[in-house]
Write an enzyme that holds these catalytic residues in place. Structure first.
Site, PDB file in Angstrom:
ATOM      1  N   LYS A   1       0.844  -1.205   0.000  1.00 17.65           N
ATOM      2  CA  LYS A   1       0.000   0.000   0.000  1.00 17.65           C
ATOM      3  C   LYS A   1       0.880   1.257   0.000  1.00 17.65           C
ATOM      4  O   LYS A   1       0.624   2.213  -0.731  1.00 17.65           O
ATOM      5  CB  LYS A   1      -0.932  -0.006   1.225  1.00 17.65           C
ATOM      6  CG  LYS A   1      -2.061  -1.035   1.091  1.00 17.65           C
ATOM      7  CD  LYS A   1      -2.851  -1.261   2.369  1.00 17.65           C
ATOM      8  CE  LYS A   1      -3.842  -2.412   2.160  1.00 17.65           C
ATOM      9  NZ  LYS A   1      -4.650  -2.738   3.332  1.00 17.65           N
TER      10      LYS A   1
ATOM     11  N   ASP B   1     -11.145   3.044   3.968  1.00 19.38           N
ATOM     12  CA  ASP B   1     -11.544   1.632   3.910  1.00 19.38           C
ATOM     13  C   ASP B   1     -13.069   1.501   3.782  1.00 19.38           C
ATOM     14  O   ASP B   1     -13.570   0.463   3.366  1.00 19.38           O
ATOM     15  CB  ASP B   1     -11.137   0.922   5.218  1.00 19.38           C
ATOM     16  CG  ASP B   1      -9.805   0.198   5.114  1.00 19.38           C
ATOM     17  OD1 ASP B   1      -9.497  -0.323   4.021  1.00 19.38           O
ATOM     18  OD2 ASP B   1      -9.082   0.141   6.126  1.00 19.38           O
TER      19      ASP B   1
ATOM     20  N   GLN C   1      -4.568  -1.277   9.545  1.00 18.12           N
ATOM     21  CA  GLN C   1      -4.594  -2.639   8.984  1.00 18.12           C
ATOM     22  C   GLN C   1      -5.218  -3.625   9.977  1.00 18.12           C
ATOM     23  O   GLN C   1      -4.875  -3.644  11.156  1.00 18.12           O
ATOM     24  CB  GLN C   1      -3.151  -3.061   8.624  1.00 18.12           C
ATOM     25  CG  GLN C   1      -3.047  -4.383   7.887  1.00 18.12           C
ATOM     26  CD  GLN C   1      -3.662  -4.361   6.489  1.00 18.12           C
ATOM     27  OE1 GLN C   1      -3.759  -3.334   5.842  1.00 18.12           O
ATOM     28  NE2 GLN C   1      -4.099  -5.525   6.022  1.00 18.12           N
TER      29      GLN C   1
END
Ligand code: GUN
Length: 284
Positions: free
Chosen positions: A53, A120, A97
């Site tokens: 990422k 997200d 994460q």
């Protein structure tokens, strides 16, 4: 092989070119888009995802910050850091994460992220907005799958779609996005009594369970579209998905490979969401 391969790498490349152009335009106006990535603990798979990422940000002119904490980090300290990132004008997107260590309540952490920085799309405000058809951010993996359908002109209106898996990250938002486009959606999961009964009637099957060979050639109708969200290792340690690719590729109409299918799209859509957040923040 009769199925058309859905090439997630090629589509990602195309979409990332657009991301880079939009990032450059924002940067030129003094608003370089920024993504904050937070990793707690040393889960090896998470480390690889996070590294990819950050690299994707660097390759496409996005600013990124990376907070890496030991597994012992307290929930209070993590919440404090999220508050700082919420208030940092250089940061447009915050990604914590998952999974988090067991002593940290991941729901609490997600709810602490400012909804307008929740790239997200996991915050209840964003999940609710998606459900009511007003999505601010679409969760990256299902959003990427929707881009694949669009790119390959796979019809969704009136199609029978089966999503295998009911996670908040993939299964549930995938079902909502398909529903939004007019598909008749069935969500199957570990308690489903007869999976094949559902998949045999499907024009589209999305497998997102994290288990090998959940879908085999005898379980689909000829010409069906098969999307494989899984990332597993086979007995030889080779990366593989949730579906029996070798068996399905001669019967499906379209199929995604693993690797090179959904995987690269997830990161690409994270960049897209970060750009959208930055554009909104800059009033574009
Ligand atoms: N863990 C597995 N997939 C994801 C994702 O899309 N976002 C975050 N934050 N964690 C994940």
């Amino acid at each position: 092989m009769t199925a058309t391969l859905i090439d997630g790498l090629a589509l990602s490349k195309k979409l990332r070119a657009d991301v880079a152009t939009r990032a450059a335009a924002l940067t030129a106006r003094g608003h370089q888009p920024g993504l904050a990535v937070v990793l707690v603990g040393d889960n090896p798979a998470s480390e690889v995802y996070v590294r990819n990422k950050i690299k994707a940000c660097e390759d496409n002119d996005l600013h990124s910050s990376y907070d890496r904490y030991p597994a012992e980090l307290s929930e209070a300290d993590l919440l404090k850091r999220i508050d700082e990132l919420n208030n940092d004008p250089k940061i447009n997107g915050i990604l914590v994460q998952l999974p988090l260590p067991k002593h940290i309540d991941s729901h609490k952490v997600i709810e602490a992220i400012a909804p307008e920085k929740d790239v997200d799309g996991f915050h209840v405000a964003n999940a609710g907005a998606l459900m009511t058809g007003q999505a601010l951010f679409r969760p990256c993996t299902p959003y990427g799958v929707m881009k694949m359908f669009e790119e390959y002109n796979i019809p969704l209106e009136g199609a029978n779609a089966v999503v295998i898996g009911r996670s908040n990250i993939v299964g549930k938002p995938m079902a909502l996005l398909l529903l939004e486009k007019g598909a008749t959606v069935t969500i199957c999961h570990s308690k489903t009594r007869d999976l094949a009964k559902h998949t045999l009637d499907a024009d589209i099957v999305v497998a997102a369970v994290g288990k090998r060979n959940v879908l085999t050639a005898d379980m689909i109708k000829p010409g069906a579209t098969v999307i494989d969200v899984g990332m597993n290792r086979d007995d030889n340690g080779k990366l593989c998905g949730d579906v029996d690719f070798a068996g399905l590729k001669d019967k499906a109409g379209f199929i995604t490979p693993v690797p090179g299918g959904v995987g690269p799209m997830t990161i690409t859509m994270l960049l897209v969401n970060t750009i959208e957040a930055a554009e909104r923040a800059a009033g574009v």
